[in-house]
Design a protein around this motif. Sequence first.
Motif, short mmCIF file in Angstrom:
data_model
loop_
_atom_site.label_atom_id
_atom_site.label_comp_id
_atom_site.label_asym_id
_atom_site.label_seq_id
_atom_site.Cartn_x
_atom_site.Cartn_y
_atom_site.Cartn_z
N ALA A 183 -5.96 -1.96 -12.06
CA ALA A 183 -6.71 -2.75 -12.03
C ALA A 183 -7.82 -1.74 -11.81
CB ALA A 183 -7.49 -2.97 -10.57
N SER A 184 -7.27 -0.57 -11.21
CA SER A 184 -7.79 1.17 -11.23
C SER A 184 -7.24 2.26 -12.13
CB SER A 184 -7.51 1.81 -9.48
OG SER A 184 -6.16 2.29 -9.66
N GLY A 185 -6.72 2.14 -13.25
CA GLY A 185 -6.72 2.26 -14.44
C GLY A 185 -5.45 3.54 -14.22
N ILE A 186 -4.16 2.85 -13.12
CA ILE A 186 -3.16 4.42 -13.54
C ILE A 186 -2.38 4.03 -13.87
CG2 ILE A 186 -1.68 5.40 -11.54
CD1 ILE A 186 -4.50 4.75 -9.54
N ILE A 187 -2.21 2.56 -14.34
CA ILE A 187 -0.92 2.09 -14.92
C ILE A 187 -1.57 1.60 -16.17
CG2 ILE A 187 1.18 2.91 -13.19
CD1 ILE A 187 1.01 -0.56 -12.82
N GLU A 188 -0.36 0.87 -16.56
CA GLU A 188 -1.54 -0.36 -18.23
C GLU A 188 0.03 -1.33 -18.20
OE1 GLU A 188 -0.66 2.22 -21.79
OE2 GLU A 188 -2.96 2.38 -20.53
N THR A 189 -0.10 -1.75 -18.79
CA THR A 189 0.63 -2.95 -18.60
C THR A 189 0.57 -3.70 -20.51
OG1 THR A 189 1.12 -4.18 -17.17
CG2 THR A 189 2.21 -5.55 -18.68
N ARG A 190 2.66 -3.16 -21.27
CA ARG A 190 2.09 -3.61 -22.57
C ARG A 190 3.03 -4.75 -22.58
NH1 ARG A 190 3.21 2.41 -24.04
NH2 ARG A 190 1.25 3.17 -23.36
N GLY A 191 2.44 -5.92 -21.99
CA GLY A 191 3.07 -7.04 -21.88
C GLY A 191 4.28 -7.13 -21.96
N ARG A 192 5.30 -8.00 -22.97
CA ARG A 192 7.11 -7.46 -22.38
C ARG A 192 7.06 -6.14 -22.74
NH1 ARG A 192 9.05 -13.02 -25.81
NH2 ARG A 192 8.00 -14.85 -24.30
N ASN A 193 6.79 -5.15 -23.82
CA ASN A 193 6.96 -3.80 -23.50
C ASN A 193 6.87 -3.32 -22.03
OD1 ASN A 193 7.54 -3.81 -26.08
ND2 ASN A 193 5.02 -3.61 -26.33
N GLY A 194 6.08 -3.41 -21.17
CA GLY A 194 6.95 -3.05 -19.37
C GLY A 194 5.28 -2.76 -19.18
N GLU B 92 0.60 -1.38 -0.21
CA GLU B 92 0.05 0.05 0.04
C GLU B 92 0.91 1.90 0.38
OE1 GLU B 92 -2.92 2.29 0.01
OE2 GLU B 92 -2.89 0.45 -1.04
N GLN B 93 1.58 1.34 0.72
CA GLN B 93 2.86 2.42 0.78
C GLN B 93 3.45 2.93 -1.10
OE1 GLN B 93 5.64 2.48 4.13
NE2 GLN B 93 4.72 0.51 4.76
N VAL B 94 3.83 1.38 -1.22
CA VAL B 94 4.82 1.45 -2.97
C VAL B 94 3.48 1.83 -3.62
CG1 VAL B 94 5.53 0.43 -4.44
CG2 VAL B 94 6.36 -0.26 -2.66
N VAL C 169 0.79 6.47 -7.04
CA VAL C 169 -0.31 7.26 -7.23
C VAL C 169 0.29 9.37 -6.85
CG1 VAL C 169 -2.59 8.23 -6.45
CG2 VAL C 169 -1.96 5.87 -6.88
N ASP C 170 0.82 9.37 -5.83
CA ASP C 170 1.37 10.69 -5.68
C ASP C 170 1.99 11.09 -6.75
OD1 ASP C 170 -0.05 10.48 -3.28
OD2 ASP C 170 1.73 10.53 -1.93
N ALA C 171 3.31 10.20 -7.19
CA ALA C 171 3.87 10.52 -8.16
C ALA C 171 3.24 11.08 -9.41
CB ALA C 171 5.07 9.78 -8.74
N VAL C 172 1.98 9.59 -10.11
CA VAL C 172 1.44 10.54 -11.15
C VAL C 172 0.66 11.63 -10.54
CG1 VAL C 172 -0.61 9.77 -12.18
CG2 VAL C 172 1.00 7.98 -11.98
N SER C 173 -0.15 11.24 -9.29
CA SER C 173 -0.99 13.08 -9.43
C SER C 173 0.05 14.04 -9.35
CB SER C 173 -1.21 13.02 -8.53
OG SER C 173 -1.91 11.73 -8.32
N SER C 174 1.51 14.29 -9.02
CA SER C 174 2.40 15.38 -8.72
C SER C 174 3.24 15.38 -10.11
CB SER C 174 3.25 15.58 -7.61
OG SER C 174 4.09 14.23 -8.43
N GLY C 175 3.17 15.04 -11.42
CA GLY C 175 3.21 15.03 -12.44
C GLY C 175 4.97 14.17 -12.20
N ALA C 176 5.59 14.03 -11.58
CA ALA C 176 6.93 13.35 -11.32
C ALA C 176 7.28 12.51 -11.76
CB ALA C 176 7.07 12.85 -10.08
N LEU C 177 6.02 11.26 -12.75
CA LEU C 177 5.32 9.97 -13.25
C LEU C 177 4.48 10.77 -14.34
CD1 LEU C 177 5.50 7.46 -11.51
CD2 LEU C 177 6.54 8.14 -13.15
N THR C 178 4.91 11.28 -15.85
CA THR C 178 3.76 11.74 -16.33
C THR C 178 3.03 10.47 -17.82
OG1 THR C 178 5.60 11.87 -19.00
CG2 THR C 178 5.00 13.76 -16.69
N ALA C 179 1.94 10.58 -18.15
CA ALA C 179 0.96 9.48 -18.98
C ALA C 179 2.17 8.61 -19.33
CB ALA C 179 0.17 10.01 -19.68
#
Length: 131
Positions: free
Chosen positions: A67-78, A20-22, A27-37
């Motif tokens: 499951a919540s739609g924040i990240i997506e897995t693209r098979g072997r691409n990561g 849950e901490q991870v 989520v915080d990194a996505v919300s803050s823009g540290a991780l971008t779409a």
Amino acid sequence: MSDLPRAIVVDPSSPLPPFEQVRAGLVDAVSSGALTAGERLPTVRRLAEDLGVAAGTVARAYRELEASGIIETRGRNGTFVSTHGDPAHQQAQRAAIAYAEQIRALRLDTDEALALVAAALRGAESPRTAP
């Protein structure tokens, strides 16, 4: 991506489980823009190693985020930050559209509708509905 492990802190003394901490850190990194779409995330093993946690911990966090739609897995691409935008924002937008449709059906004016929303967000009762 190299700064990501510094953005996530796993505190073994926290009452929150490590996964849950991870998850919250990502989520915080996505919300803050540290991780971008569209940005690629580290592999489960790599992030687990960087954070000093078990791979299963990161895998569970990734599963829940996917499951919540924040990240997506693209098979072997990561695994990548979702390009579909912030799920919370999307849900809020859908709620706003539904509210606007209801307001139109009730034939209330915009100012009154906005006042109702503002009162609801403050946790206050609308002057019209107060006893």
